[in-house]
Every structure is written in C-alpha cells, then in structure tokens.
Design a protein around this motif. Structure first.
Motif, PDB file in Angstrom:
ATOM      1  N   GLU A  34      39.094  36.422  94.562  1.00 28.51           N
ATOM      2  CA  GLU A  34      38.511  37.424  95.466  1.00 28.51           C
ATOM      3  C   GLU A  34      38.215  38.730  94.751  1.00 28.51           C
ATOM      4  O   GLU A  34      38.509  39.814  95.248  1.00 28.51           O
ATOM      5  N   GLY A  35      37.657  38.616  93.544  1.00 31.06           N
ATOM      6  CA  GLY A  35      37.237  39.797  92.794  1.00 31.06           C
ATOM      7  C   GLY A  35      38.330  40.468  92.003  1.00 31.06           C
ATOM      8  O   GLY A  35      38.093  41.486  91.347  1.00 31.06           O
ATOM      9  N   ASN A  36      39.535  39.901  92.005  1.00 28.54           N
ATOM     10  CA  ASN A  36      40.654  40.497  91.270  1.00 28.54           C
ATOM     11  C   ASN A  36      41.089  39.589  90.124  1.00 28.54           C
ATOM     12  O   ASN A  36      41.369  38.403  90.338  1.00 28.54           O
ATOM     13  N   ASP A  37      41.136  40.144  88.918  1.00 27.17           N
ATOM     14  CA  ASP A  37      41.664  39.392  87.793  1.00 27.17           C
ATOM     15  C   ASP A  37      43.164  39.205  87.979  1.00 27.17           C
ATOM     16  O   ASP A  37      43.890  40.147  88.311  1.00 27.17           O
ATOM     17  N   ILE A  38      43.633  37.976  87.759  1.00 29.07           N
ATOM     18  CA  ILE A  38      45.050  37.687  87.906  1.00 29.07           C
ATOM     19  C   ILE A  38      45.764  38.067  86.613  1.00 29.07           C
ATOM     20  O   ILE A  38      45.598  37.427  85.582  1.00 29.07           O
ATOM     21  N   THR A  39      46.539  39.140  86.680  1.00 26.88           N
ATOM     22  CA  THR A  39      47.257  39.677  85.532  1.00 26.88           C
ATOM     23  C   THR A  39      48.757  39.384  85.692  1.00 26.88           C
ATOM     24  O   THR A  39      49.219  39.025  86.782  1.00 26.88           O
ATOM     25  N   PRO A  40      49.531  39.552  84.607  1.00 22.28           N
ATOM     26  CA  PRO A  40      50.981  39.401  84.761  1.00 22.28           C
ATOM     27  C   PRO A  40      51.559  40.322  85.823  1.00 22.28           C
ATOM     28  O   PRO A  40      52.432  39.919  86.602  1.00 22.28           O
TER      29      PRO A  40
END
Length: 374
Positions: A353-359
């Motif tokens: 949904e437009g958000n990069d999945i980061t730690p």
C-alpha cells in the motif's frame, strides 16, 4: 578447549535423512557460517559463495599469487596475496586451498522427545505429516535439549582471532537470533554458560572491529551485486517479549499436545510456533492470518514475507516455494517468566500500500500483533 551451552528451546540440526535425533557438528557449523555471512554483509563485506560455478565468486586461496610472490623474493607478502580472493567468512570457515581456522566437536548433547502444541486440527495434521513422514507419528523422535558441551580445537594460526570471531557469532545468535535449522518452528534458542578464558573481549563491537581490520589487512572486497542477499544485517530485526503465562493457557493444555505422552506436562518451553506464526485460534490468530485479515495484505505480499508452501493439498511448483523471513521462537520459561523472540529480515523491494517494508516497520507490526494476541 571447552565451550558450554544451555538450550532454552530444543535444537535441530538433522542428519542426511533429516532426522533430528542427535546434534550434528556440520549443522552447527553451517548455522554459524550462515549468521557470520549475515553479519559480514551488514558491514559491507563481500561474501564468497563456495557453491558458485564461477571461480571468482567462490573465494578460493590464490595459490599462483602466493607462489609467484615466493619466487619473487617476497615471502612476507606472499600470504596476503594468496588471501586476497577470500572474505571474512571463508577466512574463518575455510575455502579451497585454505583450511578453516578451528574445529568444533560435540562432546555432550542430551536429547528429549520431540513434541508440539496447537489448537488447530489442520496444524496437527500438518505436523504429523511433515515431521512424522509416512508413519504420521513423531512419538519416537528426539531433539537435542539440555546442557551441551562443545570441544574447540585450532590450527595454531590466528587462534585468538578465531576465538574472538566465534564469540562474535555466538553472542549475536544468543542475543538476537537462533542456531541450527528450522528457526520458523522455534528451534535453536540458547545461552552460553561457559566461555573459554582465552577470549580477550567478547563484545560485539570488538569482534566486528577485528573483522573489519582483517578485511583491510588482506585487501578483501566490499559488498557488490554478486553477493547481495535478503539475509543482510541491515535488513534484520529482533525483538524479545515477556508473555503472561495465562495467555498461553490453551496451548499448554494436554488436549492440544502432539507427540510423546512423556512431554504432556512440559512447561520449560511451549512449541506452538505454527499457531503464533501461521494460523491459530482467537485471540492468537497467527501472524500470517493477522496480516491478511487485520492489515489486508494480499497473498503475494504474504508469501514474500511469511513464506509460500503448498495449500489445501496443492503442491507449489518447482522454483515457486519460498522460505519465510519472519521467525517465531518457542515461548520459553526463564526466571519464572515466559519469553518470546521474534526476528527476521525485511525483504528489499517489498511495498505494501505504498509503504516500503523496513525492519522498523516490521518491529511495529510485531508489536501490534503481540499486543493484540498475547
């Protein structure tokens, strides 16, 4: 030289047939090497691949460069030139033409009966089929658990450096990850109870500084496209939680036990990771189910993060099976309190949904899931 560990959850190394009934040195060494690769990549080191077809990627000792330096009257330079194609990992664990700096042997490793806990009938069926094979029975399987004694021996070259790097790897795994195979099922939590006295400094900072100093000294290459991987410390996260005993009540019931009856009343650890990670029953819905229904992730996104296997009797096509990148430890009892570790890797390029999945985002999602479930 002895090194002593105490398991917090059972370990799994497996033999050639995948049976876990004893602790195998090869499995321990493979796990230590794998986590050292993760650490090295995180600090910008290129990691060689001993299985690569291209010789330049395998990181083998350069015998020709070594011999040429000797013939040219440069004996002090010869070893450095021979070591240049290596990396921190192959230097410690060995490569073609270069022996590993240490050996590890299991001196003592007690076992206990393999068992699981689940409130979901489908999970029970999957467990007995996956771990029990054609018999569909795991009652006679054992896994290493208890006080483990390891024997270390060394080449006589770079002994203190090898000890320091082993301390780095073991301390990192002890504090943030797990050792051995099947981390997705919660195996491999431990603590070191006795270190060799010769290690001058066991801190992570000291070990990393020594590794990077060795890289500079031997002219090892920096990280490049040839050694990129999801399994990089820069993508890593790890969180430990305190779990109230009451929240685990249904999973501690004898009715939800799978395996030998001798473990019906086991409370030192609760092997319930399928319910925690994949699919459980309210309030523990399973993180995959929670992401799907509470956060509206779609199946391709879930497959990337949580793994992809066959569903509803359908096998995944060759090349489409994918290991998950988020691992749940088994809740284990320490100081009269249950503790749970969740760790893993944020897959580069995954966008939801437009958000990069980061730690950092995964830490937030895990916190929210655990707060709603445990």
């Amino acid at each position: 030289m002895q090194l002593s560990l105490e398991t917090l959850t059972p370990l799994w190394t497996g033999d050639a047939e995948g049976k876990p009934n004893q602790l195998h040195e090869s499995g321990l060494l493979g796990s230590l090497r794998w986590w050292y690769e993760v650490i090295a990549r995180g600090f910008g080191c290129r990691v060689s691949d001993p299985t690569a077809e291209e010789s330049g990627l395998r990181g083998q000792f350069d015998t020709k460069a070594y011999d040429d330096a000797i013939k040219s009257g440069l004996p002090q330079e010869a070893l450095r030139r021979g070591l240049t194609p290596l990396c921190p990992v192959s230097y410690l664990f060995g490569a073609t033409g270069w022996a590993h700096l240490f050996r590890l042997n299991v001196a003592e490793a007690p076992t206990t009966e393999l068992h699981f806990r689940t409130v979901i009938p489908a999970n029970r069926s999957w467990i007995t089929k996956t771990f029990g094979g054609d018999k569909g029975n795991i009652d006679d399987l054992k896994v290493p658990f208890g006080k483990i004694s390891l024997k270390l021996s060394f080449r006589g070259y770079e002994r203190l450096y090898a000890l320091q790097q082993l301390a780095l790897i073991l301390t990192f795994i002890q504090d943030y990850a797990s050792i051995g195979a099947k981390p997705q099922h919660g195996f491999g939590q431990f603590c070191v109870t006795s270190w060799p006295n010769e290690i001058p400094d066991r801190s992570l900072q000291s070990g990393i500084k020594a590794m990077l100093g060795k890289r500079t000294e031997n002219g090892w290459k920096s990280l490049d496209d040839s050694s990129k991987s999801d399994y990089n410390l820069r993508n890593f996260f790890s969180i430990d939680y305190i779990v109230p005993r009451g929240k685990l009540g249904p999973l501690m019931s004898v009715d939800n036990h799978v395996g030998s009856a001798g473990k019906n009343n086991e409370q030192k650890y609760i092997p319930c990771c399928l319910d925690l990670r994949y699919k459980g029953a309210a309030p523990i819905s399973g993180m995959r189910q929670w992401l799907k229904y509470e956060k509206r992730w779609n199946e391709p996104e879930l497959d990337i993060l949580m793994g992809r296997t066959g569903k509803k009797g359908k096998e995944v096509k060759e090349g489409e099976r994918r290991a998950g990148l988020v691992y749940f430890g088994m809740p284990y009892l320490r100081d009269k309190t249950y503790r749970l570790r969740i760790f893993g890797f944020a897959p580069p390029g995954l966008n939801v949904e437009g958000n990069d999945i980061t730690p950092e985002m995964l830490v937030g999602l895990c916190n929210e899931y655990v707060a709603s479930s445990l």
